[in-house]
Scaffold this motif. Sequence first.
Motif, PDB file in Angstrom:
ATOM      1  N   GLN A  93      43.192 -60.647  71.632  1.00 31.06           N
ATOM      2  CA  GLN A  93      43.469 -60.704  70.204  1.00 31.06           C
ATOM      3  C   GLN A  93      44.698 -59.862  69.913  1.00 31.06           C
ATOM      4  O   GLN A  93      45.000 -58.938  70.661  1.00 31.06           O
ATOM      5  CB  GLN A  93      42.270 -60.162  69.423  1.00 31.06           C
ATOM      6  CG  GLN A  93      40.996 -60.935  69.685  1.00 31.06           C
ATOM      7  CD  GLN A  93      39.800 -60.309  68.990  1.00 31.06           C
ATOM      8  OE1 GLN A  93      39.926 -59.741  67.929  1.00 31.06           O
ATOM      9  NE2 GLN A  93      38.644 -60.427  69.601  1.00 31.06           N
ATOM     10  N   SER A  96      46.557 -56.142  65.545  1.00 28.74           N
ATOM     11  CA  SER A  96      45.954 -55.970  64.215  1.00 28.74           C
ATOM     12  C   SER A  96      44.469 -56.323  64.231  1.00 28.74           C
ATOM     13  O   SER A  96      43.659 -55.648  63.586  1.00 28.74           O
ATOM     14  CB  SER A  96      46.697 -56.825  63.185  1.00 28.74           C
ATOM     15  OG  SER A  96      46.642 -58.195  63.551  1.00 28.74           O
ATOM     16  N   ALA A  97      44.086 -57.350  64.973  1.00 27.21           N
ATOM     17  CA  ALA A  97      42.677 -57.750  65.054  1.00 27.21           C
ATOM     18  C   ALA A  97      41.867 -56.724  65.837  1.00 27.21           C
ATOM     19  O   ALA A  97      40.724 -56.417  65.476  1.00 27.21           O
ATOM     20  CB  ALA A  97      42.555 -59.132  65.697  1.00 27.21           C
ATOM     21  N   LYS A  99      42.566 -53.541  66.075  1.00 29.57           N
ATOM     22  CA  LYS A  99      42.447 -52.367  65.213  1.00 29.57           C
ATOM     23  C   LYS A  99      41.372 -52.601  64.148  1.00 29.57           C
ATOM     24  O   LYS A  99      40.560 -51.730  63.872  1.00 29.57           O
ATOM     25  CB  LYS A  99      43.794 -52.039  64.573  1.00 29.57           C
ATOM     26  CG  LYS A  99      43.764 -50.756  63.777  1.00 29.57           C
ATOM     27  CD  LYS A  99      45.149 -50.317  63.358  1.00 29.57           C
ATOM     28  CE  LYS A  99      45.041 -49.000  62.637  1.00 29.57           C
ATOM     29  NZ  LYS A  99      46.283 -48.307  62.509  1.00 29.57           N
ATOM     30  N   SER A 100      41.340 -53.786  63.569  1.00 25.81           N
ATOM     31  CA  SER A 100      40.325 -54.125  62.571  1.00 25.81           C
ATOM     32  C   SER A 100      38.926 -54.081  63.170  1.00 25.81           C
ATOM     33  O   SER A 100      37.983 -53.626  62.517  1.00 25.81           O
ATOM     34  CB  SER A 100      40.572 -55.523  61.992  1.00 25.81           C
ATOM     35  OG  SER A 100      41.729 -55.532  61.217  1.00 25.81           O
ATOM     36  N   PHE A 101      38.787 -54.560  64.398  1.00 27.92           N
ATOM     37  CA  PHE A 101      37.507 -54.549  65.099  1.00 27.92           C
ATOM     38  C   PHE A 101      36.996 -53.104  65.222  1.00 27.92           C
ATOM     39  O   PHE A 101      35.834 -52.809  64.940  1.00 27.92           O
ATOM     40  CB  PHE A 101      37.656 -55.195  66.478  1.00 27.92           C
ATOM     41  CG  PHE A 101      36.428 -55.137  67.344  1.00 27.92           C
ATOM     42  CD1 PHE A 101      35.265 -55.804  66.967  1.00 27.92           C
ATOM     43  CD2 PHE A 101      36.455 -54.450  68.547  1.00 27.92           C
ATOM     44  CE1 PHE A 101      34.133 -55.760  67.779  1.00 27.92           C
ATOM     45  CE2 PHE A 101      35.333 -54.409  69.357  1.00 27.92           C
ATOM     46  CZ  PHE A 101      34.175 -55.069  68.975  1.00 27.92           C
ATOM     47  N   GLU A 103      38.108 -50.426  63.386  1.00 28.45           N
ATOM     48  CA  GLU A 103      37.938 -49.872  62.033  1.00 28.45           C
ATOM     49  C   GLU A 103      36.614 -50.300  61.398  1.00 28.45           C
ATOM     50  O   GLU A 103      35.933 -49.510  60.769  1.00 28.45           O
ATOM     51  CB  GLU A 103      39.081 -50.330  61.113  1.00 28.45           C
ATOM     52  CG  GLU A 103      40.361 -49.580  61.310  1.00 28.45           C
ATOM     53  CD  GLU A 103      40.313 -48.136  60.863  1.00 28.45           C
ATOM     54  OE1 GLU A 103      39.620 -47.822  59.880  1.00 28.45           O
ATOM     55  OE2 GLU A 103      40.962 -47.302  61.513  1.00 28.45           O
ATOM     56  N   HIS A 104      36.272 -51.565  61.592  1.00 32.27           N
ATOM     57  CA  HIS A 104      35.046 -52.109  61.002  1.00 32.27           C
ATOM     58  C   HIS A 104      33.793 -51.423  61.567  1.00 32.27           C
ATOM     59  O   HIS A 104      32.761 -51.381  60.911  1.00 32.27           O
ATOM     60  CB  HIS A 104      34.985 -53.616  61.255  1.00 32.27           C
ATOM     61  CG  HIS A 104      33.795 -54.285  60.649  1.00 32.27           C
ATOM     62  ND1 HIS A 104      33.681 -54.492  59.295  1.00 32.27           N
ATOM     63  CD2 HIS A 104      32.666 -54.758  61.209  1.00 32.27           C
ATOM     64  CE1 HIS A 104      32.512 -55.076  59.044  1.00 32.27           C
ATOM     65  NE2 HIS A 104      31.872 -55.259  60.189  1.00 32.27           N
TER      66      HIS A 104
END
Length: 107
Positions: A93, A96-97, A99-101, A103-104
């Motif tokens: 991925q 950004s994806a 990092k989002s994974f 962060e979430h």
Amino acid sequence: MSLAILNAAEFKDQVETNAGLTLVDFYADWCGPCKMIAPVLEQLADDYAGKVNIVKLDADAHPEVLQKYGVRGLPTLMIFENGLPKATAVGAQPASALKSFIEHNVA
């Protein structure tokens, strides 16, 4: 900074019995997508130092660990919280994806 590559015993010590968050990159040397995300994971390890421990496990060397956690595709990223699997992402991925994974799943 290069990520620690764990063996099965180290996986037990540093992931399964670890308090806190650990992201495990299940990878293989022959896996092109695994190589693509490796530098991103190294950067994220720096970014999240002290919050999330990011480590790698060689899928070919430790198939018993993959079987235990149902890992079928590479790369598989799995976040463990207090030794238990919390979230899984499969496949390469963009940064950004990834990092989002993280962060979430960071409480």
